[in-house]
Write an enzyme that holds these catalytic residues in place. Structure first.
Site, PDB file in Angstrom:
ATOM      1  N   ASP A 159       0.817  -1.223   0.000  1.00  0.00           N
ATOM      2  CA  ASP A 159       0.000   0.000   0.000  1.00  0.00           C
ATOM      3  C   ASP A 159       0.844   1.264   0.000  1.00  0.00           C
ATOM      4  O   ASP A 159       0.414   2.304  -0.495  1.00  0.00           O
ATOM      5  CB  ASP A 159      -0.940  -0.011   1.210  1.00  0.00           C
TER       6      ASP A 159
ATOM      7  N   GLU B 184      -5.159   4.615   2.028  1.00  0.00           N
ATOM      8  CA  GLU B 184      -3.914   3.848   1.863  1.00  0.00           C
ATOM      9  C   GLU B 184      -3.089   3.922   3.162  1.00  0.00           C
ATOM     10  O   GLU B 184      -2.446   2.948   3.551  1.00  0.00           O
ATOM     11  CB  GLU B 184      -3.096   4.367   0.679  1.00  0.00           C
TER      12      GLU B 184
ATOM     13  N   HIS C 148      -4.472   1.476   5.476  1.00  0.00           N
ATOM     14  CA  HIS C 148      -4.052   0.119   5.079  1.00  0.00           C
ATOM     15  C   HIS C 148      -2.618  -0.150   5.546  1.00  0.00           C
ATOM     16  O   HIS C 148      -2.312  -1.233   6.037  1.00  0.00           O
ATOM     17  CB  HIS C 148      -4.139  -0.070   3.563  1.00  0.00           C
TER      18      HIS C 148
ATOM     19  N   TYR D 166      -1.592  -3.177   8.050  1.00  0.00           N
ATOM     20  CA  TYR D 166      -0.618  -4.240   7.778  1.00  0.00           C
ATOM     21  C   TYR D 166       0.588  -4.155   8.715  1.00  0.00           C
ATOM     22  O   TYR D 166       1.219  -5.174   9.018  1.00  0.00           O
ATOM     23  CB  TYR D 166      -0.229  -4.231   6.296  1.00  0.00           C
TER      24      TYR D 166
ATOM     25  N   GLU E 164      -3.746  -2.602  -7.710  1.00  0.00           N
ATOM     26  CA  GLU E 164      -4.903  -2.729  -6.803  1.00  0.00           C
ATOM     27  C   GLU E 164      -5.828  -3.840  -7.288  1.00  0.00           C
ATOM     28  O   GLU E 164      -6.337  -4.627  -6.491  1.00  0.00           O
ATOM     29  CB  GLU E 164      -5.662  -1.398  -6.732  1.00  0.00           C
TER      30      GLU E 164
ATOM     31  N   GLU F 237     -10.338  -0.877  -1.787  1.00  0.00           N
ATOM     32  CA  GLU F 237      -9.629  -1.101  -3.058  1.00  0.00           C
ATOM     33  C   GLU F 237     -10.599  -1.139  -4.238  1.00  0.00           C
ATOM     34  O   GLU F 237     -10.282  -0.659  -5.326  1.00  0.00           O
ATOM     35  CB  GLU F 237      -8.800  -2.389  -3.006  1.00  0.00           C
TER      36      GLU F 237
ATOM     37  N   HIS G  32     -11.251   2.390  -5.044  1.00  0.00           N
ATOM     38  CA  HIS G  32     -10.104   3.049  -5.691  1.00  0.00           C
ATOM     39  C   HIS G  32     -10.073   2.700  -7.184  1.00  0.00           C
ATOM     40  O   HIS G  32      -9.846   3.545  -8.042  1.00  0.00           O
ATOM     41  CB  HIS G  32      -8.775   2.594  -5.054  1.00  0.00           C
TER      42      HIS G  32
END
Ligand SMILES: [Fe+2]
Ligand SMILES: [Fe+2]
Length: 350
Positions: free
Chosen positions: A86, A117, A120, A124, A192, A226, A229
């Site tokens: 990301d 993002e 994200h 993670y 993506e 996603e 996006h």
């Protein structure tokens, strides 16, 4: 801000002044709004707001301990991909997309995407901190873009497409605009829309085996983001196509197909790495078929004929939960609390 005879100081502020979406500049005029669809997408994205704190990954620790060595290998490679994926997308957004999509309402959406993002990346980071307690192993996961060949290859693909337009300060010529469109399509359709979708398939495969529901519940949120996006990027492509149809010709189509074919190959190599110890219930042939199926769907979204004609071999990726679909834009947090195993709603278009 650059200056040119056509756009003094690169700024367009006159309400009556017309320009095309990819014309250089920093349009500031929200009224009259030229692309209300982009503003609607911005508002829809805000309805999908979530925070990393809502996802309890610690509930996965007991599952991690009972994975087979082959499944552990799969998960460790997967989180290594997620460690930087990301951030790469966010970098392209800042370096390329924001600069060239000359619409203030479009830039509102991109600002929102940049925030997502960032969430994200935080998600993670949290995932790696939770799943990989050993510090040395965690360092290795973050260095995967350099050290793990199947991840390095995907990263190289991304960096090459970031660099392809990095020097372009303004989209003056037809070639400039086509180069930018290829970058935009690459990040939406290949990165993506394929690299991440491939990664999501492993998560939902594990969930279908009753494993890692914490990761799956966070992935539901990321998946929705996603999808949006990608939909925005394809909306930009459609808008440019309506404004400048001559940019889209057979050569462009072939370039998109070549790019997607390379992305599929990158992702198949990644799959070969993840599955090389023999994961029961998922084969490399199935994953290849799934990736080809997704690539064909991306082409369809761009109005291009399919390349592969492959079907979707993964029933667990076709699950639809009507309940969640109906609540999608109503922000019913209770539907997403830890331990709820309902499936994510998959729009047919994606
Ligand atoms: Fe993302
Ligand atoms: Fe994204």
């Amino acid at each position: 801000m650059t200056t040119s005879p056509e756009s003094p100081a690169g700024i367009r502020t006159g309400a009556g002044e017309r320009h095309l979406l990819l014309d250089p500049g920093m349009d500031l005029t929200l009224r009259p709004m030229r692309y209300p669809r982009f503003f609607d997408r911005f508002k829809d994205a805000i309805k999908n707001t979530w925070s990393v704190e809502e996802v309890d990954l610690h509930s996965d620790l007991a599952d991690l301990a009972k994975l087979s060595p082959a499944e552990q290998h799969l998960v460790s490679r997967l989180v290594a991909f997620f460690a930087t994926g990301d951030t790469i997308v966010a970098n392209n957004l800042v370096l390329n997309l924001y600069q060239h999509v000359n619409s203030p309402e479009g830039r509102l959406y991109l600002s929102r995407q940049l925030f997502e993002e960032a969430v994200h990346v935080q998600f993670y980071l949290n995932l790696l901190d939770t799943y990989v307690p050993d510090e040395k192993e965690r360092f290795e996961a973050f260095a995967a873009v350099e050290n793990i060949p199947s991840i390095a290859r995907k990263a190289e693909f991304c960096f090459r497409w970031i660099d392809s337009v990095f020097e372009l300060r303004e989209l003056r010529t037809r070639d400039d605009r086509r180069a930018f469109l290829l970058n935009l399509i690459c990040f939406a359709a290949c990165i993506e829309g394929l690299f991440f979708y491939g990664a999501f398939a492993y998560v939902y495969f594990l969930r279908s085996r009753g494993l890692l529901h914490g990761l799956a519940s966070g992935t539901n949120w990321v998946f929705r983001d996603e999808s949006m996006h990608m939909a925005f990027a394809f909306d930009v492509v459609d808008t440019v196509r309506a404004e400048e149809p001559d940019l889209f010709d057979a050569e462009m189509e072939q370039q998109v197909k070549d790019m997607l074919a390379e992305a599929v190959e990158c992702e198949v190599q990644f799959a070969a790495d993840l599955l090389d110890q023999g994961v029961s219930g998922m084969s490399l042939a199935q994953m290849r078929e799934y990736l080809q199926h997704v690539a064909d769907r991306r082409l369809a979204m761009l109005g291009i004929e399919p390349m592969y004609g492959s079907g979707n071999p993964f029933a667990f990726m076709e699950l639809q939960d009507v309940q969640e679909l109906s609540n999608f834009f109503e922000r019913r947090v209770s539907a997403y609390q830890v331990g709820v195993t309902g499936s994510v709603s998959f729009d047919d278009d994606f």
